[in-house]
Design an enzyme around this catalytic site. Structure first.
Site, short mmCIF file in Angstrom:
data_model
loop_
_atom_site.label_atom_id
_atom_site.label_comp_id
_atom_site.label_asym_id
_atom_site.label_seq_id
_atom_site.Cartn_x
_atom_site.Cartn_y
_atom_site.Cartn_z
N HIS A 72 0.82 -1.22 0.00
CA HIS A 72 0.00 0.00 0.00
C HIS A 72 0.85 1.27 0.00
CE1 HIS A 72 -4.17 -1.75 0.74
NE2 HIS A 72 -3.37 -2.76 0.49
N SER A 89 5.29 7.38 2.54
CA SER A 89 4.24 8.40 2.62
C SER A 89 2.99 7.88 3.33
CB SER A 89 3.89 8.91 1.22
OG SER A 89 3.33 7.89 0.42
#
Ligand code: HEM
Ligand SMILES: *[C@@H]1O[C@H](CO)[C@@H](O)[C@H](O)[C@H]1NC(C)=O
Ligand SMILES: *[C@@H]1O[C@H](CO)[C@@H](O)[C@H](O)[C@H]1NC(C)=O
Length: 355
Positions: A72, A89
Site C-alpha cells: 500500500h 508516505s
C-alpha cells in the site's frame, strides 16, 4: 581496508568510482558481522520489532499487516498521476492516505510501527519495507525477502485512487498495476501474499479476522487452490462489498481474487503455483524486490538483506484439496492446461482458523 569501511559507512562507496568490495566487519553490538556499518541499526530494530510487535517473532496478524503495508505504500506511484512509491508516505501522511477506502484497516499497523520507525534513525520508507520483510520471514514456508535501505525520509501524500480495491474488475486492476510497472504475472506472484492473509471483521472489529485460506500462518500455495473451489458460503457478515462466496464457512474470498483466479489473463500463472511452491517463492521474492523500490533511486540504496531472518521451511511442494472438498469442486480455469491432480485431506470439513 579502513578507507573502504569509512566509505561504506558514509554510503559513498558508489561515489568512490570502483565498487568497493564488501567489507565484513564485526562492530555491530547485536551481531558478529555486517557488510555495511549502516546495517547495524537494523539489528537493533529487528529485536524490538520481533519482541514488541510480532509477539516474539510470530506469523501473527501484525506480521500479515506489515506485508500488506509494503504494497500500500509502494503502489502509491504513477508516472502520470504522481506519488513517490515506496517512500514511507503512507505513514508520514497517514492522515491523508488512510482516507482512501482501499487503505481500510491499515491504521492498526501504522499505530504499531510508527513509534518504532521514529525511535530509530531510519526513514519511514525503509522501516515499512523492513517490517514487511521481517513479518513475512516469521511465516513458515516464506522466502527470505531482500531488504535495501537508504530511502529518503521526505515524501508527499500519494494521490487517492492508486490502490487496487477488492471490488475492482480485472481490467481495472491490471491497468493500475501496469501503470505502476507490473505485469499480470507479477501481480499473481505478489498475491502469494494472500496466503498469509485475513480480513478484519467489518461489522464487529472486536471479532477475529477471517483468513483467505485454511492455513493463514503458512506461506503456502493453499490460497491458489482454495480461490478456485466453487464458492458456496456467503461471507459470514452477509454481502460485504468486495467479497464473493467462499468454499468454506468462515473463509473470506475477495471478489478480486476470485476473478483473477479465473480470468484468462491471469489464471494459468495462478494455477502454476498450485504444485510449485519453489517457483511461487522465487517469483514472489523477485517481484517483492521490485515493489520495495518503486519510485526509488536503487543506486543510492544499500543491501541489508542479511538482517532479515531465515524463514522456516516445510517439506511439501504441493498444495492439497481441503478436507470435505474434492477435485470436482475445482473450477479449473487455465485453458489448455488441466488442473493438476492434488491429494485430498481426509475427513469432514474442518473449522477455519481465526487470526
Ligand atoms: C488486486 C490487488 C489487491 C487487492 C484488491 C487486495 C485487497 C485486500 C483486502 C481487501 C484485504 C483485507 C484487509 C482488511 O480489511 O483487513 C487484504 C489483505 C491483505 N493483503 Fe491484499 N490486496 C491486493 C494485493 C496485495 C498485495 C500485492 C499484497 C502484498 C504484496 C497484499 C498483501 C495483503 C496481506 C498480507 C493481507 C492480510 C492483512 C491482514 O491479515 O491483516 N495484497 N488485501
Ligand atoms: C522521518 O520523518 C518523520 C515525519 O514524517 C519524523 O517523525 C521522523 O523523526 C523522521 N525520521 C528521521 C530519522 O529523520
Ligand atoms: C471495469 O470497471 C471500470 C471502472 O468501474 C468500468 O469502466 C469498466 O467498464 C469495467 N470493465 C469491465 C470489463 O467490466
Amino acid at each position: 581496508m579502513i578507507s573502504s569501511i569509512v566509505l561504506s559507512t558514509l554510503g559513498l562507496a558508489s561515489l568512490a568510482g570502483a565498487i568497493a568490495p564488501p567489507v565484513r566487519r564485526s562492530a555491530c553490538p547485536k551481531n558478529t558481522e555486517s557488510t555495511f556499518l549502516q546495517c547495524c541499526v537494523w539489528y537493533e530494530a529487528l529485536d524490538d520489532l520481533q519482541a514488541n510487535v510480532f509477539n516474539d517473532g510470530q506469523c501473527i496478524e501484525e506480521a500479515h499487516e506489515a506485508l500488506r503495508m509494503t504494497f500500500h505504500d509502494a503502489i502509491g506511484f504513477s508516472p502520470t498521476l504522481g506519488g513517490g512509491g515506496a517512500d514511507g508516505s503512507i505513514m508520514a501522511h497517514a492522515e491523508v492516505e488512510l482516507l482512501d477506502p482501499a487503505n481500510g484497516n491499515i491504521d492498526d499497523i501504522v499505530n504499531h510501527l510508527q513509534p518504532l520507525a521514529i525511535k530509530y534513525p531510519v526513514s519511514f520508507g525503509d522501516f515499512i519495507q523492513f517490517a514487511g520483510a521481517v513479518g513475512t520471514s516469521n511465516c513458515i514456508g516464506a522466502p527470505r525477502l531482500e531488504f535495501l535501505a537508504g530511502r529518503s525520509n521526505t515524501s508527499q501524500p500519494a494521490p487517492a485512487g492508486l490502490i487496487p480495491a477488492p471490488f475492482d474488475n480485472v481490467t481495472t486492476i491490471l491497468a493500475r498495476m501496469a501503470d505502476a510497472g507490473f505485469s499480470p504475472e507479477e501481480l499473481v506472484a505478489l498475491l502469494a501474499s494472500h496466503s498469509i492473509a485475513a480480513r478484519d471483521a467489518v461489522a464487529d472489529p472486536s471479532q477475529h479476522a477471517r483468513p483467505f485460506d485454511t492455513t493463514p500462518d503458512a506461506f503456502d500455495a493453499q490460497f491458489f487452490v482454495e480461490t478456485l473451489l466453487v464458492g458456496i458460503a456467503l461471507p459470514t457478515e452477509g454481502n460485504v462489498v468486495g467479497e464473493s462466496p467462499s468454499p468454506l464457512l468462515g473463509e473470506i474470498r475477495l471478489a478480486s481474487d476470485g476473478l483473477l483466479a479465473r480470468d484468462p489473463r491471469t489464471s494459468c500463472e495462478w494455477q502454476s503455483f498450485v504444485t510449485d511452491h519453489t517457483a511461487m517463492n522465487a517469483k514472489f521474492k523477485a517481484v517483492m524486490a521490485k515493489l520495495a523500490v518503486v519510485g526509488q533511486d536503487v543506486g543510492s540504496l544499500y543491501d541489508c538483506s542479511e538482517v532479515i531472518p531465515m524463514p522456516k521451511g516445510f517439506a511439501s511442494e504441493s498444495a492439497v484439496i481441503p478436507a470435505g472438498k474434492t477435485m470436482a469442486d475445482i473450477e479449473g480455469s487455465c485453458a489448455g492446461t488441466p488442473f493438476p491432480k492434488l491429494a485430498t485431506l481426509p475427513g469432514p470439513v474442518q473449522p477455519i482458523p481465526t487470526v
